[in-house]
Design a protein around this motif. Structure first.
Motif, PDB file in Angstrom:
ATOM      1  N   THR A   1     -60.725  13.579  13.943  1.00  0.00           N
ATOM      2  CA  THR A   1     -59.638  14.354  13.349  1.00  0.00           C
ATOM      3  C   THR A   1     -60.103  15.779  13.065  1.00  0.00           C
ATOM      4  O   THR A   1     -61.228  15.992  12.601  1.00  0.00           O
ATOM      5  N   VAL A   2     -59.234  16.717  13.372  1.00  0.00           N
ATOM      6  CA  VAL A   2     -59.483  18.123  13.089  1.00  0.00           C
ATOM      7  C   VAL A   2     -58.466  18.576  12.049  1.00  0.00           C
ATOM      8  O   VAL A   2     -57.304  18.152  12.085  1.00  0.00           O
ATOM      9  N   TYR A   3     -58.903  19.435  11.143  1.00  0.00           N
ATOM     10  CA  TYR A   3     -58.046  19.886  10.051  1.00  0.00           C
ATOM     11  C   TYR A   3     -57.894  21.402  10.089  1.00  0.00           C
ATOM     12  O   TYR A   3     -58.758  22.119  10.587  1.00  0.00           O
ATOM     13  N   LEU A   4     -56.807  21.872   9.539  1.00  0.00           N
ATOM     14  CA  LEU A   4     -56.603  23.302   9.335  1.00  0.00           C
ATOM     15  C   LEU A   4     -56.116  23.486   7.907  1.00  0.00           C
ATOM     16  O   LEU A   4     -54.969  23.166   7.585  1.00  0.00           O
ATOM     17  N   GLN A   5     -57.027  23.957   7.060  1.00  0.00           N
ATOM     18  CA  GLN A   5     -56.671  24.247   5.681  1.00  0.00           C
ATOM     19  C   GLN A   5     -56.110  25.668   5.641  1.00  0.00           C
ATOM     20  O   GLN A   5     -56.803  26.614   6.022  1.00  0.00           O
ATOM     21  N   MET A   6     -54.881  25.796   5.161  1.00  0.00           N
ATOM     22  CA  MET A   6     -54.212  27.090   5.148  1.00  0.00           C
ATOM     23  C   MET A   6     -53.932  27.480   3.702  1.00  0.00           C
ATOM     24  O   MET A   6     -53.188  26.783   3.001  1.00  0.00           O
ATOM     25  N   ASN A   7     -54.553  28.561   3.265  1.00  0.00           N
ATOM     26  CA  ASN A   7     -54.378  29.069   1.904  1.00  0.00           C
ATOM     27  C   ASN A   7     -53.709  30.436   1.938  1.00  0.00           C
ATOM     28  O   ASN A   7     -53.666  31.088   2.974  1.00  0.00           O
ATOM     29  N   SER A   8     -53.220  30.854   0.793  1.00  0.00           N
ATOM     30  CA  SER A   8     -52.579  32.174   0.669  1.00  0.00           C
ATOM     31  C   SER A   8     -51.557  32.388   1.773  1.00  0.00           C
ATOM     32  O   SER A   8     -51.541  33.439   2.434  1.00  0.00           O
ATOM     33  N   LEU A   9     -50.720  31.411   1.979  1.00  0.00           N
ATOM     34  CA  LEU A   9     -49.757  31.468   3.072  1.00  0.00           C
ATOM     35  C   LEU A   9     -48.747  32.584   2.877  1.00  0.00           C
ATOM     36  O   LEU A   9     -48.351  32.912   1.749  1.00  0.00           O
ATOM     37  N   LYS A  10     -48.341  33.156   4.006  1.00  0.00           N
ATOM     38  CA  LYS A  10     -47.388  34.260   4.030  1.00  0.00           C
ATOM     39  C   LYS A  10     -46.170  33.847   4.855  1.00  0.00           C
ATOM     40  O   LYS A  10     -46.282  32.988   5.729  1.00  0.00           O
ATOM     41  N   PRO A  11     -45.034  34.470   4.615  1.00  0.00           N
ATOM     42  CA  PRO A  11     -43.849  34.137   5.420  1.00  0.00           C
ATOM     43  C   PRO A  11     -44.104  34.293   6.910  1.00  0.00           C
ATOM     44  O   PRO A  11     -43.546  33.525   7.718  1.00  0.00           O
ATOM     45  N   GLU A  12     -44.946  35.235   7.292  1.00  0.00           N
ATOM     46  CA  GLU A  12     -45.244  35.432   8.717  1.00  0.00           C
ATOM     47  C   GLU A  12     -46.106  34.330   9.310  1.00  0.00           C
ATOM     48  O   GLU A  12     -46.332  34.309  10.521  1.00  0.00           O
ATOM     49  N   ASP A  13     -46.576  33.417   8.499  1.00  0.00           N
ATOM     50  CA  ASP A  13     -47.295  32.242   9.009  1.00  0.00           C
ATOM     51  C   ASP A  13     -46.322  31.152   9.455  1.00  0.00           C
ATOM     52  O   ASP A  13     -46.744  30.136  10.017  1.00  0.00           O
ATOM     53  N   THR A  14     -45.050  31.330   9.194  1.00  0.00           N
ATOM     54  CA  THR A  14     -44.049  30.345   9.595  1.00  0.00           C
ATOM     55  C   THR A  14     -44.037  30.179  11.101  1.00  0.00           C
ATOM     56  O   THR A  14     -43.911  31.153  11.850  1.00  0.00           O
TER      57      THR A  14
END
Length: 122
Positions: free
Chosen positions: A78-91
């Motif tokens: 399994t590979v993970y992607l932890q996404m912090n400080s998300l921005k609307p442009e990350d949608t």
């Protein structure tokens, strides 16, 4: 054949966090690794992050450096992607993919998951 299944997407407010998972099954390449890509409506699918199977090499798009972290659990495939400080442009719809060598080029990836939607509200 390699089968990839993403999970963990959802709706989050700007500044929040999400963790995506990508479970792999089937054959595994002896080299190369896994990447995350994303595609926003009306835009090209773009590279986000890569990790080698050994875990010793990681690459990130400039737009996510310092905010996203890619990791893997070899035992769980399994590979993970932890996404912090998300921005609307990350949608975007986020996809995981497998490649036979370390690369950030979309066309080099042979196997793709079905994608998981990430929506960041402002």
């Amino acid at each position: 054949q390699v089968q990839l299944v993403e999970s963990g997407g959802g709706l989050v407010q700007a500044g929040g966090s999400l963790k995506l998972s990508c479970a792999a099954s089937g054959r595994r390449f002896s080299s190369g690794g896994m990447g995350w890509f994303r595609q926003a409506p009306g835009k090209e699918r773009e590279f986000v992050a890569f990790i080698s199977w050994s875990g010793t090499s990681t690459y990130y798009a400039d737009s996510v450096k310092g905010r996203f972290t890619i990791s893997r659990d070899s035992a769980k495939k399994t590979v993970y992607l932890q996404m912090n400080s998300l921005k609307p442009e990350d949608t975007a719809v986020y996809y995981c993919a497998a490649a036979r060598f370390a690369t950030t080029t979309r066309g080099d990836y042979e196997y793709w998951g079905q994608g998981t939607q990430v929506t960041v509200s402002s």
